[in-house]
Structure formats: structure tokens, C-alpha cells
Scaffold this motif. Structure first.
Motif, PDB file in Angstrom:
ATOM      1  N   GLY A 325      23.710  43.747  42.808  1.00 39.78           N
ATOM      2  CA  GLY A 325      24.864  44.066  41.733  1.00 39.78           C
ATOM      3  C   GLY A 325      25.500  42.743  41.196  1.00 39.78           C
ATOM      4  N   PRO A 326      26.308  43.046  40.236  1.00 37.20           N
ATOM      5  CA  PRO A 326      27.042  41.778  39.775  1.00 37.20           C
ATOM      6  C   PRO A 326      28.247  41.368  40.926  1.00 37.20           C
ATOM      7  CG  PRO A 326      27.707  43.850  38.581  1.00 37.20           C
ATOM      8  CD  PRO A 326      26.532  44.015  39.391  1.00 37.20           C
ATOM      9  N   PRO A 327      28.500  40.127  40.849  1.00 33.71           N
ATOM     10  CA  PRO A 327      29.513  39.825  41.570  1.00 33.71           C
ATOM     11  C   PRO A 327      30.961  40.141  41.098  1.00 33.71           C
ATOM     12  CG  PRO A 327      28.774  37.722  40.283  1.00 33.71           C
ATOM     13  CD  PRO A 327      27.978  38.994  40.334  1.00 33.71           C
ATOM     14  N   LEU A 328      31.972  40.527  42.020  1.00 32.69           N
ATOM     15  CA  LEU A 328      33.240  40.949  41.362  1.00 32.69           C
ATOM     16  C   LEU A 328      33.848  39.959  40.824  1.00 32.69           C
ATOM     17  CD1 LEU A 328      34.558  43.350  44.601  1.00 32.69           C
ATOM     18  CD2 LEU A 328      33.917  44.166  42.126  1.00 32.69           C
ATOM     19  N   VAL A 329      33.840  38.639  41.331  1.00 30.01           N
ATOM     20  CA  VAL A 329      34.413  37.383  40.427  1.00 30.01           C
ATOM     21  C   VAL A 329      33.163  36.483  40.560  1.00 30.01           C
ATOM     22  CG1 VAL A 329      36.073  35.688  40.505  1.00 30.01           C
ATOM     23  CG2 VAL A 329      36.661  37.939  41.800  1.00 30.01           C
ATOM     24  N   PRO A 330      32.911  36.439  39.345  1.00 24.31           N
ATOM     25  CA  PRO A 330      31.385  35.379  38.942  1.00 24.31           C
ATOM     26  C   PRO A 330      31.947  33.901  39.243  1.00 24.31           C
ATOM     27  CG  PRO A 330      31.839  36.962  37.122  1.00 24.31           C
ATOM     28  CD  PRO A 330      33.043  37.035  38.027  1.00 24.31           C
ATOM     29  N   ASP A 331      30.858  33.203  39.388  1.00 26.41           N
ATOM     30  CA  ASP A 331      31.077  32.028  40.182  1.00 26.41           C
ATOM     31  C   ASP A 331      31.687  31.053  38.995  1.00 26.41           C
ATOM     32  OD1 ASP A 331      29.642  32.521  42.287  1.00 26.41           O
ATOM     33  OD2 ASP A 331      27.750  31.378  41.930  1.00 26.41           O
ATOM     34  N   ALA A 332      31.504  31.214  37.820  1.00 22.19           N
ATOM     35  CA  ALA A 332      32.095  30.599  36.621  1.00 22.19           C
ATOM     36  C   ALA A 332      33.546  30.748  36.518  1.00 22.19           C
ATOM     37  CB  ALA A 332      31.509  30.857  35.099  1.00 22.19           C
ATOM     38  N   GLU A 333      34.081  32.140  36.829  1.00 24.74           N
ATOM     39  CA  GLU A 333      35.501  32.335  36.961  1.00 24.74           C
ATOM     40  C   GLU A 333      36.032  31.678  38.313  1.00 24.74           C
ATOM     41  OE1 GLU A 333      36.306  36.342  36.795  1.00 24.74           O
ATOM     42  OE2 GLU A 333      35.372  36.775  34.916  1.00 24.74           O
ATOM     43  N   LEU A 334      35.377  31.700  39.470  1.00 24.51           N
ATOM     44  CA  LEU A 334      35.904  30.889  40.552  1.00 24.51           C
ATOM     45  C   LEU A 334      36.001  29.400  40.332  1.00 24.51           C
ATOM     46  CD1 LEU A 334      33.683  32.763  43.427  1.00 24.51           C
ATOM     47  CD2 LEU A 334      36.311  32.870  42.872  1.00 24.51           C
ATOM     48  N   ALA A 335      35.229  28.694  39.539  1.00 22.19           N
ATOM     49  CA  ALA A 335      35.270  27.362  39.358  1.00 22.19           C
ATOM     50  C   ALA A 335      36.167  27.088  38.355  1.00 22.19           C
ATOM     51  CB  ALA A 335      33.837  26.868  38.653  1.00 22.19           C
TER      52      ALA A 335
END
Length: 413
Positions: A325-335
Motif C-alpha cells: 500500500g501507499p505510505p501514510l507519509v510519503p518520503d518526499a513529504e518527510l524530506a
């Protein structure tokens, strides 16, 4: 064993429980009467427990403490769920051992009860597995008098009827009840000293402390009774570090992870309401949360990058809820997170994988800090590894000699 009595008892769940007794030989030997009692509770690291009961005996006049023993009264507790549990038994029906009997400064009898982490029979909450929710149990306490009390003048005092009053927890009761314009409930602690603008700490609870709307259950209670997360920031120690902070604890209508993008504006509305109605410094607003609330703490800093001076996500989820499934918080948002962030988890967390979530987030969030524990242990009691919020509630995490509360308090947006 004491004397044998004939007893008549009427039980009604909730705060209207009453109990009465007749004591052969002493019922008419001296003063008799009725007394109410309160259930006195404390929120331990593992959840709230009733730790004593206070009998309203001051009106019977000065009592002689010398005649008051642990055998003068006995205490029985019955707890039942307020909603359907699907057949799961989350309550109890047992005697609560009296460990001490004393008079308080008002002349009321206080019966201290046996309690402790992991000890059954004192908890005020029950966890329903099928719903993933804590609920506040209906508590029915029965008090039985086994020996007459004695007044200072030697007159025997027998209480013929006891009436249960409210559950009293000074720390919980210090938080006022509120409901936002959008209908989300929250509790708010206001500091004693409010001269000048004060910090605001936003506590976001775990998944078990949300509402269960299909059962019409939305109590605005469990977020303060299930653990010390919000309460920790209202302690004298925390208030001294933050310089008298407001503490707000919203309660989700389900679980934050169910719909984080929808809940984020509702939480932000509460923050804005507090900023509008209280003397809060908008440059010192902090967000802290555990488990589901750890996820939501991260989410709030992605949606509102200019609102929070610091964020402390504890054992939170950022990865996909299901494989593939899709991440709850995408890597781009974390970065892209610019809010100073300190992540906390325990390596033995078997509920939320710390490597795929906390460590992964730490690797991507710029300049973030992280504390990883091996186990969650407090006062010799080992808790489940997921419960690392216990450490933040006690200001335990530290890096380079700076503890997490001091680190937060130094941050300004």
C-alpha cells in the motif's frame, strides 16, 4: 475475620451506586448516619487506577483515629463496559484490599487501596479488542463497615448507608472540557500564571483513545486517563521548564490514521481557537503524539509547516499500513519537513516497526534527532515496547545532556 453482619445492598452502575448495612448490637448504640464517598484516582504510566476512596465522615464530628484500622471497612469493586464488547469481558468483580485507613485534614476517612502497574481490579478503563478502543468503565463500589468508628468522646458511629460520588483525579480534572466549532472534542489545561503570552503544547493521543461513533461513544476522557502523555506536560516540573504552558488534548472521532488529511484542519482549528481565546505565543506552539498520534504529529508538520516550533513523534507510523500500500507519509513529504523534530521509539516495539517508521523518518527529516530505547522500563516494571511515550511523559530522552522538554522549550518558530 471480624463480626458477622446482615447487609442490604442496592447497586446501580455509574456514579449513583449505594450500599447499606445493619450491624447487630451496635446500630443503635450511638450515632448513625449516611455518608457519601468519592473514588480517588491517579493516572499511572500504564493507565488510570482508583487508588483510594474517601468517605464523607467529617460531619459526624471529630473521630478517634486510634480506632480506625484496615479491617474497619472493606471495599468491593465491580466494573462493566458502557458499550457492547462483542462478548469480550473487559470488566471485573472483586474485593479491593485496604492497605491503610486514615483521617484526612477535613476529618474524612480515607481508605487506601492496593494498586500498581499491571495489578487487576483498580483500572478505570477497559480495552475492547474488536473496536481497538479504550472505554471508561462503569464502576460500582460497595463499602461495608465491620466495626463502629469512635468519636473523640467515645461515642460509637455506625454508617448505615453509603452513596457513591464522582471519580476524582486532580490531574485529569485540571483540564477543562471543550468542543470545537467543527464538533471535535478536546481538553485544555490552563497554567496558573498567565501574565504575558505562554507556550502551547498539543498532545495527540494513540489509536485506543479515540471515539467509537457507531456506539455513540465520544467521552473526551480516555486521552487523559489511558496514559500520562498530556498530563506530563501539566506537571509542576514541565510547567517550570516551559514557563507555564497551555496543554491541549484533542480527541479524534475515530483514529488519526483513518483520515489524517481530514483531521489535520480540525486539529488546526482547535489550535487557532486556543490562540484566539488564550494568551498563547504563536511562536511557541509544540506538537507531540504517540502511535496514531505520532503519525499525526508528523502529518501536522507536513500540512502546516509554519505552525509548530517543534515536533516530537513517538512510536509513530509513516510507512504503509498494509504491504504494497501507499505510505501514510510519503518520503518526499518527510524530506520537506522544516519543523525541528525529535523522534522517540523502542527497539522492541512489536506493534509499530521502529526501523520502517521511526528510523526511516529520522533518515529523511532534515536535521531531526532520535532516541531509540532497548525496552520500556519504569520503576522496575517492563511495559510493552510500543509504550515509549512513557519516557517522553517523564522527560527521559536526552541527547548531549539536553532532555526533550528543555529542547522543546528552547525552540521558537
Amino acid at each position: 475475620m471480624g463480626k458477622v453482619f446482615s447487609r442490604r445492598t442496592v447497586l446501580v452502575t455509574g456514579a449513583s451506586v449505594t450500599a447499606g448495612l445493619t450491624v447487630p448490637g451496635i446500630a443503635h448504640a450511638g450515632g448513625t448516619g449516611r455518608a457519601g464517598f468519592t473514588l480517588d484516582a491517579q493516572t499511572l504510566d500504564g493507565g488510570e487506577q482508583v487508588t483510594s476512596v474517601t468517605l464523607a465522615t467529617a460531619r459526624f464530628g471529630p473521630l478517634d483515629p486510634a480506632g480506625l484500622t484496615t479491617g474497619t471497612f472493606s471495599v468491593h469493586a465491580k466494573a462493566t463496559s458502557p458499550i457492547d464488547t462483542g462478548g469480550q469481558d473487559i470488566g471485573y468483580d472483586l474485593d479491593r484490599p485496604v492497605t491503610a485507613a486514615r483521617l484526612d485534614h477535613r476529618g474524612n476517612v480515607v481508605l487506601d487501596l492496593s494498586y500498581g502497574e499491571g495489578q487487576p481490579g483498580g483500572g478505570t478503563l477497559g480495552y475492547i479488542n474488536s473496536k481497538g478502543r479504550n472505554v471508561r468503565l462503569n464502576l460500582a463500589y460497595t463499602i461495608t463497615q465491620h466495626e463502629p468508628l469512635r468519636s473523640r468522646g467515645g461515642r460509637p458511629v455506625t454508617i448505615t448507608r453509603f452513596t457513591q460520588g464522582p471519580l476524582v483525579n486532580a490531574e485529569v480534572d485540571a483540564f477543562d472540557h471543550h468542543t470545537s466549532r467543527s464538533g471535535m472534542k478536546y481538553r485544555l489545561y490552563s497554567p496558573a500564571h498567565r501574565n504575558g503570552r505562554r507556550p502551547l503544547i498539543v498532545w495527540l493521543h494513540g489509536g485506543g483513545e479515540g471515539a467509537s461513533l457507531p456506539d455513540n461513544y465520544y467521552d473526551n476522557e480516555t486521552t487523559l486517563r489511558a496514559n500520562r502523555g498530556a498530563l506530563g506536560f501539566a506537571t509542576r516540573e514541565a510547567q517550570a521548564i516551559f514557563g507555564d504552558a497551555y496543554v491541549v488534548a484533542p480527541q479524534s472521532t475515530s483514529a488519526w490514521m483513518d483520515d489524517g488529511p481530514r483531521f489535520a484542519p480540525l486539529i488546526n482549528e482547535i489550535v487557532r481557537d486556543v490562540l484566539r481565546t488564550r494568551p498563547v505565543d504563536p511562536a511557541r506552539v509544540y506538537v507531540v503524539g504517540c502511535s496514531n498520534g505520532g503519525y499525526m504529529s508528523v502529518k501536522m508538520t507536513t500540512v502546516y509547516p509554519r505552525t509548530f516550533a517543534a515536533s516530537v513523534p513517538i512510536c509513530g507510523v509513516v510507512a504503509a499500513r498494509e504491504a504494497g500500500g501507499p505510505p501514510l507519509v510519503p518520503d518526499a513529504e518527510l524530506a520537506a519537513i522544516s519543523t525541528p523534530t525529535w523522534l522517540v521509539a523502542s527497539r522492541d516495539d512489536d506493534t509499530v516497526d521502529p526501523q520502517a517508521n521511526t528510523v526511516h523518518a529520522h533518515e529523511l527529516i532534515p536535521r531531526s534527532s532520535m532516541t531509540l530505547y532497548d525496552h520500556v522500563i519504569r520503576d522496575g516494571h517492563q511495559f510493552p515496547g510500543h509504550w515509549s511515550w512513557i519516557y517522553v511523559a517523564r522527560n527521559d530522552p536526552s541527547i548531549g545532556g539536553t532532555h526533550v522538554w528543555q529542547w522543546m522549550a528552547r525552540k521558537h518558530r
